[in-house]
Design a protein around this motif. Structure first.
Motif, short mmCIF file in Angstrom:
data_model
loop_
_atom_site.label_atom_id
_atom_site.label_comp_id
_atom_site.label_asym_id
_atom_site.label_seq_id
_atom_site.Cartn_x
_atom_site.Cartn_y
_atom_site.Cartn_z
N ASN A 61 0.50 4.18 7.13
CA ASN A 61 -0.96 4.04 7.00
C ASN A 61 -1.32 2.62 7.39
N ARG A 62 -2.15 2.48 8.43
CA ARG A 62 -2.49 1.12 8.91
C ARG A 62 -3.94 0.77 8.63
N ARG A 63 -4.57 1.49 7.69
CA ARG A 63 -6.01 1.28 7.45
C ARG A 63 -6.24 0.16 6.44
N PHE A 64 -5.72 -1.04 6.75
CA PHE A 64 -5.92 -2.18 5.85
C PHE A 64 -7.39 -2.61 5.84
N ASP A 65 -8.16 -2.11 6.81
CA ASP A 65 -9.55 -2.54 6.92
C ASP A 65 -10.50 -1.70 6.07
N SER A 66 -9.96 -0.73 5.34
CA SER A 66 -10.83 0.16 4.57
C SER A 66 -10.31 0.28 3.15
N LEU A 67 -11.20 0.19 2.17
CA LEU A 67 -10.76 0.29 0.78
C LEU A 67 -10.36 1.73 0.45
N ALA A 68 -11.24 2.68 0.82
CA ALA A 68 -10.98 4.07 0.45
C ALA A 68 -9.71 4.60 1.11
N ASN A 69 -9.39 4.06 2.30
CA ASN A 69 -8.21 4.56 3.01
C ASN A 69 -7.04 3.59 2.95
N PHE A 70 -7.18 2.54 2.20
CA PHE A 70 -6.16 1.48 2.12
C PHE A 70 -4.80 2.07 1.76
N PRO A 71 -3.71 1.55 2.40
CA PRO A 71 -2.37 2.07 2.07
C PRO A 71 -1.99 1.79 0.61
N PHE A 72 -1.98 2.83 -0.20
CA PHE A 72 -1.73 2.62 -1.63
C PHE A 72 -0.25 2.68 -1.97
N GLN A 73 0.54 3.32 -1.12
CA GLN A 73 1.95 3.48 -1.50
C GLN A 73 2.72 2.15 -1.49
N PRO A 74 2.50 1.27 -0.48
CA PRO A 74 3.20 -0.03 -0.54
C PRO A 74 2.88 -0.81 -1.82
N LEU A 75 1.68 -0.62 -2.39
CA LEU A 75 1.34 -1.31 -3.64
C LEU A 75 2.28 -0.84 -4.75
N GLY A 76 2.50 0.48 -4.81
CA GLY A 76 3.44 1.02 -5.80
C GLY A 76 4.84 0.51 -5.56
N PHE A 77 5.19 0.36 -4.28
CA PHE A 77 6.54 -0.12 -3.94
C PHE A 77 6.74 -1.56 -4.41
N ILE A 78 5.75 -2.42 -4.17
CA ILE A 78 5.90 -3.82 -4.62
C ILE A 78 6.00 -3.86 -6.14
N ALA A 79 5.18 -3.05 -6.82
CA ALA A 79 5.24 -3.01 -8.28
C ALA A 79 6.64 -2.57 -8.73
N LEU A 80 7.20 -1.61 -8.02
CA LEU A 80 8.53 -1.12 -8.40
C LEU A 80 9.57 -2.23 -8.22
N VAL A 81 9.43 -3.03 -7.16
CA VAL A 81 10.36 -4.14 -6.94
C VAL A 81 10.26 -5.14 -8.10
N ILE A 82 9.03 -5.42 -8.54
CA ILE A 82 8.85 -6.34 -9.68
C ILE A 82 9.50 -5.76 -10.93
N LEU A 83 9.23 -4.48 -11.20
CA LEU A 83 9.83 -3.85 -12.38
C LEU A 83 11.36 -3.89 -12.29
#
Ligand code: HEM
Ligand code: FES
Lengths: 246, 341
Positions: free
Chosen positions: B122-144
């Motif tokens: 997902n390359r829609r970094f320019d849109s909030l509604a379509n923003f790539p949400f899975q990498p956010l979960g991935f970074i959180a998982l790395v922190i955990l």
């Protein structure tokens, strides 16, 4: 913060918690269990109830028919004067490799995927056997004219049943992977009566689309193009550079 | 006697803690999947498992975030803090199950390496509604993962408490990432406002409890700069075998009263910065309320064989009023002044 009353003092490595805390601890434990139970129930009841779609995982049947590419690979099966049509896809997020068999009568093994009367088979190309009888069946194409739709691009395989939910935002990345791998892109829209319809997408020349549509998947898109009917299916032909985001 | 190993190895209370944790997590997962199979019969089992593990992990993370400030507000919650580490590790494991299933389901068996696919599909970094949400979960998982992997006291020592604490403060970044992960992910498709409501309610509770706890701490730290002995309280205001916590020149000091003596120590436990002044004198030692580390009240040094040491301060008692000098003395081994009462 500064102690005023005589609170019991908990030390974790002592064998028992202090007497004065035991009743309280039982309350805390019950509260935690109640939190787990109530959240699980609340969420189980609030997620959207999903519509029926079928993937006969683990069930393989034999199918006999003709392979065509219109523009995506499909199998036509003649049953009682009627032609039944199945998209053909490969395993995982891949297209079916049937180039060598287009136009031929074959026997193959596949797993049924179906939703709202649209059908698809997941096949392993190595199970395809050529048959020697003639194979004239083809889907007639009927032009319906030029239309504009607003809808969502999905990958047909997940949407028709392999995943449920198999569309909308949470499924975007998966749909991108599937379409990139050659799974036919479907466009979910509504006709002028407001009925939900699904159209397979092709470019203006009617050729298959894949990587060209990836950035438009799983979000509201407007497409204007030529619509044609092939048997039970609709095809929408337009070049992806004319797609617009809504 | 080996106090530290008593504090970090298995013991009956930890087993009970883990049993409660396992029971409530297991109950949650079983109920979520079992009931959803009836309320949402067409959802695939993969979807139900992904949702069960994801929501369980996020719920546990809320509990983890609440324990700290709840203990500051009400010491009776301290038993929840004792083994919080296992909650953290369990959160990571459930997040891993969720992320692992999702990674396989949505990215594997395709034309791209699943981890690469996770980051580029997902390359829609320019849109909030379509923003790539899975990498956010991935970074959180790395922190955990980093937190779970370094949660043992071995790593506390290796990394130094300051680094360790910094690393573990990242839990708030993980929390923020996960809120975005859910709000920009599943909430873009699920229209029932109750779901967004549950997420918002969780955030409000976490925020409120943190603000309340912070307000208390802040009120205490608002003292002007002092030199020499400073009157801190009347002797009668300190309960026996307990302390009164004061803040002098930005340092929190715990003044303990025990067996006719007064002693003042830094309020900050050398283990994980637990508030020593909320502890007790047990077996003649200042005992931390968090995991039970102990210090001799006269020297601030842990009883042998341990070598932890906290700063100590000079104390005076004049006409029933306790005075403390904010200049630490314990660090160079000088005994604190301990007047008989
Ligand atoms: C590699 C890391 C991760 C990936 C690929 C991932 C992927 C996903 C996906 C695809 C969804 C939507 C699922 C659906 O259709 O319902 C989702 C939702 C969710 N995720 Fe994650 N996630 C990851 C990490 C995490 C972590 C670490 C947590 C929590 C600790 C988490 C918590 C949630 C929650 C609460 C939801 C909403 C419930 C649900 O729809 O499953 N995720 N995640
Ligand atoms: S014993 Fe862990 S912080 Fe004091």
């Amino acid at each position: 913060m500064n102690p005023t009353e005589d609170e019991p003092f908990y030390i974790g490595y002592q064998p028992q918690p202090p007497v004065g805390l035991r009743r309280w601890l039982r309350i805390v434990i019950v509260a935690l269990l109640a939190l787990a139970i109530s959240t699980a129930l609340l969420l189980a009841f609030t997620f959207r109830r999903l519509p029926l779609s079928v993937f006969e995982f683990g069930v393989e049947r034999e199918y006999v028919g003709v392979i065509r590419a219109q523009p995506y690979p499909l199998l036509l099966i003649k049953r009682d004067d009627r032609l039944e049509q199945f998209w053909l896809v490969g395993s995982g997020k891949h297209a079916a490799d049937v180039n060598a068999f287009v136009g031929q009568s074959v026997k193959l093994r596949g797993t049924l995927i179906t939703r709202d009367g649209l059908r698809m088979l997941e096949i392993n190309s190595s199970t395809i056997k050529r048959l020697n009888h003639a194979s004239a069946e083809a889907l007639p194409t009927e032009s319906l004219g030029r239309f504009t739709f607003v809808g969502e691009i999905v990958d047909s395989k997940c949407y028709l049943g392999v995943m449920n939910p198999g569309h909308t935002k949470p499924h975007r990345e998966c749909a991108v992977r599937c379409i990139s791998g050659g799974v036919p892109p479907l466009f979910l829209a509504h006709d002028s009566q407001g009925q939900a319809i699904a159209l397979q997408l092709a470019d203006a020349q009617g050729e298959p689309l894949s990587k060209e549509v990836l950035d438009f998947v799983a979000e509201p898109i407007e497409i204007t193009g030529e619509v044609s009917r092939q048997g039970e299916w609709l095809t929408l032909r337009a070049n992806p550079d004319t797609y617009t985001r809504k | 006697m080996s106090l530290r190993y008593r504090a970090i190895s298995w013991n009956p209370q930890k087993r009970r803690y883990d049993a409660v944790m396992a029971a409530s997590s297991g109950l949650y997962l079983a109920l979520f999947v079992g009931v959803s199979a009836f309320t949402n019969p067409n959802a695939t089992i993969e979807t139900l498992l992904i949702r069960a593990f994801g929501t369980a992990a996020l719920l546990l993370l809320h509990v983890i975030l609440l324990i700290g400030p709840l203990c500051r507000l009400q010491p009776r919650f301290l038993p929840l803090l004792y083994n919080r580490r296992h909650l953290g590790v369990t959160t990571f494991v459930m997040g891993l199950a969720h992320g692992g299933f999702a990674l396989f389901q949505f990215h594997a068996l395709g034309d791209t390496n699943p981890l690469v696919s996770l980051l580029i599909s997902n390359r829609r970094f320019d849109s909030l509604a379509n923003f790539p949400f899975q990498p956010l979960g991935f970074i959180a998982l790395v922190i955990l993962f980093l937190m779970a992997a370094t949660s043992h006291d071995f790593w506390l020592k290796q990394l130094s408490p300051v680094m360790w604490k910094r690393l573990h403060m990242l839990v708030y970044a993980a929390y923020a990432l996960l809120i975005a992960h859910v709000a920009l992910g599943v909430l873009q498709a699920e229209t029932n406002p109750l779901l967004a409501g549950v997420l918002a309610a969780g955030m409000i509770v976490v925020l409120t409890v943190h603000l309340l706890a912070a307000q208390r701490e802040h009120a205490m730290d608002k003292q002007p700069f002092e030199t020499g002995f400073v009157a801190v309280c009347a002797l009668g205001e300190i309960p026996e075998k307990r302390a009164r916590v004061i803040s002098l020149n930005g340092e929190r000091i715990a003044v303990f009263k025990h067996d006719g003596k007064l002693s003042a120590l830094s309020n900050v436990c050398q283990h994980q910065n637990g508030p020593l002044g909320e502890g007790r004198i047990v077996d003649g030692c200042v005992t931390c309320p968090w995991h039970g580390y102990q210090y001799l009240p006269e020297t601030g040094v842990s009883p042998p064989p341990f070598k932890e040491r906290v700063a100590t301060y000079r104390v005076k008692l004049i006409d029933g009023v306790v005075y403390v000098n904010p200049e630490p003395v314990g660090q160079d081994g000088i005994l604190s002044y301990t007047p008989s009462v």
